[in-house]
Design a protein around this motif. Structure first.
Motif, PDB file in Angstrom:
ATOM      1  N   LEU A  74       0.827  -1.278   0.049  1.00 36.14           N
ATOM      2  CA  LEU A  74      -0.176   0.030   0.041  1.00 36.14           C
ATOM      3  C   LEU A  74       0.753   1.264  -0.073  1.00 36.14           C
ATOM      4  CD1 LEU A  74      -2.856  -1.229   2.203  1.00 36.14           C
ATOM      5  CD2 LEU A  74      -2.983  -0.962  -0.089  1.00 36.14           C
ATOM      6  N   ALA A  75       2.085   1.069   0.801  1.00 38.46           N
ATOM      7  CA  ALA A  75       3.051   2.209   0.640  1.00 38.46           C
ATOM      8  C   ALA A  75       3.555   2.415  -0.600  1.00 38.46           C
ATOM      9  CB  ALA A  75       4.154   2.201   1.611  1.00 38.46           C
ATOM     10  N   LEU A  76       3.744   1.493  -1.795  1.00 39.34           N
ATOM     11  CA  LEU A  76       4.164   1.401  -2.877  1.00 39.34           C
ATOM     12  C   LEU A  76       3.348   2.058  -3.599  1.00 39.34           C
ATOM     13  CD1 LEU A  76       6.286   0.520  -4.863  1.00 39.34           C
ATOM     14  CD2 LEU A  76       5.306  -1.501  -5.134  1.00 39.34           C
ATOM     15  N   ALA A  77       1.818   1.610  -3.475  1.00 44.09           N
ATOM     16  CA  ALA A  77       0.650   1.940  -4.313  1.00 44.09           C
ATOM     17  C   ALA A  77       0.587   3.877  -3.924  1.00 44.09           C
ATOM     18  CB  ALA A  77      -0.502   1.625  -3.866  1.00 44.09           C
ATOM     19  N   LEU A  78       1.064   4.075  -2.556  1.00 40.72           N
ATOM     20  CA  LEU A  78       0.822   5.708  -2.514  1.00 40.72           C
ATOM     21  C   LEU A  78       2.061   6.348  -3.470  1.00 40.72           C
ATOM     22  CD1 LEU A  78      -0.262   8.003  -1.366  1.00 40.72           C
ATOM     23  CD2 LEU A  78       1.373   7.426   0.759  1.00 40.72           C
ATOM     24  N   LEU A  79       3.206   5.702  -3.451  1.00 36.42           N
ATOM     25  CA  LEU A  79       4.293   6.337  -4.150  1.00 36.42           C
ATOM     26  C   LEU A  79       4.063   6.362  -5.562  1.00 36.42           C
ATOM     27  CD1 LEU A  79       7.288   7.336  -4.100  1.00 36.42           C
ATOM     28  CD2 LEU A  79       8.001   4.876  -4.437  1.00 36.42           C
ATOM     29  N   GLN A  80       3.570   5.197  -5.969  1.00 31.05           N
ATOM     30  CA  GLN A  80       3.164   5.226  -7.399  1.00 31.05           C
ATOM     31  C   GLN A  80       1.955   6.332  -7.949  1.00 31.05           C
ATOM     32  OE1 GLN A  80       4.056   3.468 -10.170  1.00 31.05           O
ATOM     33  NE2 GLN A  80       5.455   2.072  -9.233  1.00 31.05           N
ATOM     34  N   PHE A  81       1.042   6.369  -7.063  1.00 28.53           N
ATOM     35  CA  PHE A  81       0.145   7.316  -7.104  1.00 28.53           C
ATOM     36  C   PHE A  81       0.818   8.722  -7.475  1.00 28.53           C
ATOM     37  CE2 PHE A  81      -2.981  10.637  -5.518  1.00 28.53           C
ATOM     38  CZ  PHE A  81      -4.054  10.562  -6.474  1.00 28.53           C
ATOM     39  N   LEU A  82       1.695   9.136  -6.295  1.00 27.28           N
ATOM     40  CA  LEU A  82       2.321  10.429  -6.373  1.00 27.28           C
ATOM     41  C   LEU A  82       3.151  10.632  -7.921  1.00 27.28           C
ATOM     42  CD1 LEU A  82       3.598  10.808  -2.625  1.00 27.28           C
ATOM     43  CD2 LEU A  82       1.594  12.032  -3.647  1.00 27.28           C
ATOM     44  N   LEU A  83       3.787   9.648  -8.291  1.00 26.21           N
ATOM     45  CA  LEU A  83       4.632   9.652  -9.437  1.00 26.21           C
ATOM     46  C   LEU A  83       3.620   9.570 -10.614  1.00 26.21           C
ATOM     47  CD1 LEU A  83       7.243   6.839  -8.881  1.00 26.21           C
ATOM     48  CD2 LEU A  83       7.632   9.284  -8.997  1.00 26.21           C
ATOM     49  N   ALA A  84       2.320   9.180 -10.361  1.00 23.47           N
ATOM     50  CA  ALA A  84       1.431   9.269 -11.723  1.00 23.47           C
ATOM     51  C   ALA A  84       0.938  10.485 -11.484  1.00 23.47           C
ATOM     52  CB  ALA A  84       0.232   8.311 -11.309  1.00 23.47           C
ATOM     53  N   VAL A  85       0.528  11.335 -10.508  1.00 20.12           N
ATOM     54  CA  VAL A  85       0.187  12.855 -10.566  1.00 20.12           C
ATOM     55  C   VAL A  85       1.239  13.657 -11.183  1.00 20.12           C
ATOM     56  CG1 VAL A  85      -0.590  14.674  -9.058  1.00 20.12           C
ATOM     57  CG2 VAL A  85      -1.514  12.454  -8.676  1.00 20.12           C
ATOM     58  N   ARG A  86       2.427  13.414 -10.823  1.00 18.84           N
ATOM     59  CA  ARG A  86       3.637  14.239 -11.311  1.00 18.84           C
ATOM     60  C   ARG A  86       3.514  13.949 -12.991  1.00 18.84           C
ATOM     61  NH1 ARG A  86       9.668  12.898  -9.797  1.00 18.84           N
ATOM     62  NH2 ARG A  86      10.644  13.903 -11.662  1.00 18.84           N
ATOM     63  N   ALA A  87       3.637  12.758 -13.321  1.00 14.17           N
ATOM     64  CA  ALA A  87       3.527  12.496 -14.744  1.00 14.17           C
ATOM     65  C   ALA A  87       2.056  12.893 -15.536  1.00 14.17           C
ATOM     66  CB  ALA A  87       3.799  10.812 -15.038  1.00 14.17           C
ATOM     67  N   LEU A  88       1.230  13.016 -14.847  1.00  7.86           N
ATOM     68  CA  LEU A  88       0.239  13.746 -15.639  1.00  7.86           C
ATOM     69  C   LEU A  88       0.153  14.952 -15.660  1.00  7.86           C
ATOM     70  CD1 LEU A  88      -2.795  12.713 -16.772  1.00  7.86           C
ATOM     71  CD2 LEU A  88      -3.670  12.983 -14.361  1.00  7.86           C
TER      72      LEU A  88
END
Length: 119
Positions: free
Chosen positions: A12-26
């Motif tokens: 779940l911590a990895l999912a949160l990190l991926q979410f932050l990276l997804a927002v940045r990439a978006l």
């Protein structure tokens, strides 16, 4: 399948990190010019699907994780194809045909040996 609590929280911590990276990439994809949106859009899709994958792996529903991997596969392949094509275009633009040997004559000998002129 029984997943330990520590592993579940780590995913779940990895999912949160991926979410932050997804927002940045978006954000980067939305700011890009029309001809340069594919790369940042692929990055956003990669990270966005990664959020779903990490969350799906944290819970014992194998079907969701498998379907997410099926979605992630073409994105990764497309990114790889774009990288290979970009390298080929860059090589063609610079005129490089063989291995870089450093002396510019294209024979691959890396120049003269130290202490032995004219080898």
């Amino acid at each position: 399948m029984n997943i330990p609590v520590v592993a579940r929280w780590a995913l779940l911590a990895l999912a949160l990190l991926q979410f932050l990276l997804a927002v940045r990439a978006l954000r980067r994809a939305l700011r890009a010019r029309p001809g340069q949106r594919t790369g940042p859009s692929l990055d956003a899709a990669d990270h966005g699907i990664g959020v779903v994958l990490a969350t799906a792996l944290a819970y014992p529903h194998g079907t969701l994780a498998f379907c997410t991997m099926l979605l992630l596969g073409p994105v990764i392949v497309w990114k790889g194809v774009r990288d290979v094509r970009a390298r080929r275009e860059a090589r063609a633009a610079t005129g490089a045909t063989g291995p870089a040997d450093g002396d510019g004559d294209g024979d691959g000998d890396c120049g003269t040996a130290v202490g032995r002129p004219g080898v």
